[in-house]
Design a protein around this motif. Structure first.
Motif, PDB file in Angstrom:
ATOM      1  N   LEU A  78      35.581  41.033  43.586  1.00 13.59           N
ATOM      2  CA  LEU A  78      36.867  40.656  43.000  1.00 13.59           C
ATOM      3  C   LEU A  78      36.681  39.754  41.786  1.00 13.59           C
ATOM      4  O   LEU A  78      35.695  39.008  41.711  1.00 13.59           O
ATOM      5  CB  LEU A  78      37.713  39.912  44.049  1.00 13.59           C
ATOM      6  CG  LEU A  78      38.235  40.738  45.224  1.00 13.59           C
ATOM      7  CD1 LEU A  78      38.817  39.819  46.282  1.00 13.59           C
ATOM      8  CD2 LEU A  78      39.274  41.752  44.752  1.00 13.59           C
ATOM      9  N   PRO A 127      45.039  45.117  42.997  1.00 11.39           N
ATOM     10  CA  PRO A 127      43.977  44.237  42.503  1.00 11.39           C
ATOM     11  C   PRO A 127      44.448  43.162  41.524  1.00 11.39           C
ATOM     12  O   PRO A 127      43.856  42.089  41.446  1.00 11.39           O
ATOM     13  CB  PRO A 127      43.004  45.217  41.826  1.00 11.39           C
ATOM     14  CG  PRO A 127      43.193  46.492  42.582  1.00 11.39           C
ATOM     15  CD  PRO A 127      44.657  46.543  42.911  1.00 11.39           C
ATOM     16  N   THR A 148      42.995  42.690  48.356  1.00 15.27           N
ATOM     17  CA  THR A 148      43.449  43.235  47.068  1.00 15.27           C
ATOM     18  C   THR A 148      42.436  44.180  46.435  1.00 15.27           C
ATOM     19  O   THR A 148      42.531  44.473  45.251  1.00 15.27           O
ATOM     20  CB  THR A 148      43.754  42.088  46.078  1.00 15.27           C
ATOM     21  OG1 THR A 148      42.570  41.307  45.869  1.00 15.27           O
ATOM     22  CG2 THR A 148      44.872  41.196  46.609  1.00 15.27           C
ATOM     23  N   LEU A 149      41.487  44.661  47.207  1.00 18.06           N
ATOM     24  CA  LEU A 149      40.517  45.595  46.655  1.00 18.06           C
ATOM     25  C   LEU A 149      41.191  46.927  46.342  1.00 18.06           C
ATOM     26  O   LEU A 149      42.168  47.306  47.004  1.00 18.06           O
ATOM     27  CB  LEU A 149      39.378  45.817  47.640  1.00 18.06           C
ATOM     28  CG  LEU A 149      38.413  44.631  47.783  1.00 18.06           C
ATOM     29  CD1 LEU A 149      37.563  44.778  49.027  1.00 18.06           C
ATOM     30  CD2 LEU A 149      37.530  44.515  46.540  1.00 18.06           C
ATOM     31  N   PRO A 150      40.715  47.647  45.350  1.00 18.79           N
ATOM     32  CA  PRO A 150      41.326  48.940  45.003  1.00 18.79           C
ATOM     33  C   PRO A 150      41.404  49.871  46.214  1.00 18.79           C
ATOM     34  O   PRO A 150      40.417  50.073  46.923  1.00 18.79           O
ATOM     35  CB  PRO A 150      40.378  49.496  43.936  1.00 18.79           C
ATOM     36  CG  PRO A 150      39.762  48.276  43.312  1.00 18.79           C
ATOM     37  CD  PRO A 150      39.610  47.294  44.434  1.00 18.79           C
TER      38      PRO A 150
END
Length: 270
Positions: free
Chosen positions: A118, A152, A159-161
């Motif tokens: 991130l 993201p 919040t990872l893709p």
């Protein structure tokens, strides 16, 4: 059977629960306090200590059910609960088996993995919000909230893709996409892997080899300590849920593991 971070029993657990009764196994799935259909005044707030207490309370409750053998209890957990079952099961002689699926076992390792995946600015914003929430809670004020899953570019716990899409795909009617922002500081010192060596029953550890939120290397190290049977799946954290490529294999491995370790012994021949 209990869910992971911010999850509810109607979010992805039912397909696993449905696979077990047809093989002679009964399932008791529950929500942690403050989530889903469970009570609790502090809603959508994760407390590791409280969740471990809730899991132990669930074991005690199940033992009172008619027809339940109190010495044939299985602990089942995924993600954060995949770590909880290691801690809860450690040192006990009344647990027959443990299933730990894509477990988060080390908060420190998860933090390092987040830093690698991130932007630093996103981590800094979420951390600042979490610290503000902790301060507010200590002074008796309402916590700061943020989404469990977000894109993201947004603030959130995950919040990872692709994670928002994958989580929403399993979200049940009681699930809410909000969580106390203090989740980061709460998980930071989490070390379920330290309890793995004290487990006395068979363990099935199911590891997603490309997991971007629950470090697979930490899970593998915990599996060695627990002398676990290990199954690997070439997917990310959500790749083992219903509708994803590796659900059928993961469910089948659980049934085979439990059938083998819970089968009644063959009576001796005369």
């Amino acid at each position: 059977m209990a869910h992971g971070l911010g999850g509810t029993k109607d979010s992805g657990l039912e397909p696993y629960a449905a696979a077990l009764p047809s093989n002679g196994l009964d399932v008791f799935a529950f929500d942690y306090r403050g989530f889903g259909s469970s009570g609790g005044d502090a809603r959508q707030t994760v407390s590791i200590a409280d969740q471990l207490e809730d899991y132990r309370a669930a074991i005690s409750a199940v033992k009172t059910f008619e027809g339940v053998d109190p010495n044939r209890i299985v602990l089942w957990g995924v993600s954060l609960s995949g770590g909880h079952v290691l801690s809860v099961g450690a040192g006990r002689d009344d647990v027959a088996a443990i299933i730990s699926m894509t477990p988060l076992v080390s908060g420190r390792a998860a933090g390092r993995l987040a830093i690698a995946n991130l932007p630093a600015s996103a981590i800094a914003r979420a951390t600042a919000l979490g610290l503000r929430s902790r301060i507010r809670r200590r002074s008796g004020r309402t916590p700061m909230m943020m989404p469990i899953v977000a894109e993201p570019s947004e603030i959130g716990a995950l919040t990872l893709p692709g994670y928002r899409r994958d989580y929403l795909a399993i979200a049940g009617p009681t699930w809410q996409n909000t969580i106390d922002a203090a989740i980061g500081p709460e998980i930071g010192g989490y070390r379920a892997d330290r309890d793995a060596g004290d487990i006395r029953c068979p363990v099935l550890m199911q590891i997603a080899d490309f997991d971007r939120s629950a470090p697979p290397s930490s899970a593998a190290n915990a599996a060695v300590k627990a002398r676990a049977e290990v199954r690997h799946y070439p997917c990310d954290h959500f790749g083992i849920y219903s509708g994803q490529p590796w659900f059928d294999a993961a469910a089948s491995h659980q049934v085979r593991f439990l059938t083998r370790h819970l089968a009644a012994p063959t009576p001796p021949t005369a």
